[in-house]
Design an enzyme around this catalytic site. Sequence first.
Site, PDB file in Angstrom:
ATOM      1  N   LYS A 258       0.831  -1.201   0.000  1.00 56.04           N
ATOM      2  CA  LYS A 258       0.000   0.000   0.000  1.00 56.04           C
ATOM      3  C   LYS A 258       0.870   1.257   0.000  1.00 56.04           C
ATOM      4  O   LYS A 258       0.691   2.154  -0.834  1.00 56.04           O
ATOM      5  CB  LYS A 258      -0.915   0.005   1.217  1.00 56.04           C
ATOM      6  CG  LYS A 258      -1.866   1.200   1.263  1.00 56.04           C
ATOM      7  CD  LYS A 258      -2.459   1.410   2.640  1.00 56.04           C
ATOM      8  CE  LYS A 258      -1.491   2.211   3.492  1.00 56.04           C
ATOM      9  NZ  LYS A 258      -2.104   2.688   4.749  1.00 56.04           N
ATOM     10  N   ASP A 276      -6.247   0.948   1.020  1.00 54.23           N
ATOM     11  CA  ASP A 276      -6.347   1.271   2.445  1.00 54.23           C
ATOM     12  C   ASP A 276      -7.701   0.827   2.973  1.00 54.23           C
ATOM     13  O   ASP A 276      -8.459   0.135   2.283  1.00 54.23           O
ATOM     14  CB  ASP A 276      -6.098   2.760   2.675  1.00 54.23           C
ATOM     15  CG  ASP A 276      -7.232   3.623   2.137  1.00 54.23           C
ATOM     16  OD1 ASP A 276      -8.096   3.092   1.389  1.00 54.23           O
ATOM     17  OD2 ASP A 276      -7.263   4.825   2.446  1.00 54.23           O
TER      18      ASP A 276
END
Length: 390
Positions: A258, A276
């Site tokens: 991420k 996320d």
Amino acid sequence: MSAERDSAVGEQGSDGGRKTAKAAKAAAAGAPDAAREAASASGTRAAPARKAAAGKKAAPGKKAASAPAKKAASAPAKKAAPSKKAPAKKAPAAKKAAPLKKAPAPRKQLVAPKKATASVPAAPAKTVAAHPRGESRTALVRRARRINRELAEVYPYAHPELDFDNPFQLVVATVLSAQTTDLRVNQTTPALFAKYPTPEDLAAANPEEVEEILRPTGFFRAKTKSVIGLSKALVEQFGGEVPGRLEDLVKLPGVGRKTAFVVLGNAFGRPGITVDTHFQRLVRRWKWTDETDPDKIEAAVGALFPKSDWTDLSHHVIWHGRRICHARKPACGACPIAPLCPAYGEGETDPEKATKLLKYEKAGQPGQRLKPPQAYLDAGGRAAPPLGAG
């Protein structure tokens, strides 16, 4: 038999006058017995003649009666037959007419579902999208891309909501954003970068001093260890420069896929999907995927879009999750993509009540960046206040 009777009658009819005259003369001559016998004989003969005549008359009468009777019987029969055939001929017409009369009923049944389906879009998109479980791959791709286009119109100024001036600041800010808001990170990093502007400075920093600065972000001890560790790795392995490859970024302490995609997409312009908490929540609500693992979500969603759309897609989804499609109480009544959302109705559907649930610039409030892009400010957004500004 009839021929014989006819001849006998004819003989009696032709000689009957002579025999009667002789009998009358015999009676006048004093021969009463002979006259009586002749009279009786003629009476007996006349009787059969009368009977025969009556028979003849009766016979034609019976024949006449029977003939009309037969004709009458046959006539009604013939008339009845057509009357029976006539209904038989009419019956098919009636059968043909019956479907024509029954035809409106099916038409009404067909119209009802159309009205029902037409009224569904006002309710959830659970039936508009034809429940996603039965959605084809092509339909899913089209719906997903349409949602992204709609969000691009709603958030034309979407951008990463972390303040940064270079890749080093972005990677550190992204690591600090775990388990907290971007706003809190943006309020904290100015003091951190003012004291430790380079990887070499932060690598040599006193952990206790760094912890004190990072305390507002939560989990400050673990985060201090991560930012100091990644700074040392940058100095030792990459000459103090942030690498621009995914396989290198994920080797840094505290950096996962991420964080790596945030850095690649926003600092290096290389497409990447940022999975996320907001991104995970929304793509599952929209039935883009049922996966729960971030890496599998990334792969599933990435397959729905061209690679060039990945970075902006991440911004659109995350912005929508923060402003409208919240975790606990989504503002469904104020959602611009409600007709495309299978989860419509999980939140507040009343437009007035839903409007009160909006956040940041959608509610006339400050955003999360202290130094937002000019496009955001031009669109009506406001900069976030600095830490401790009240």
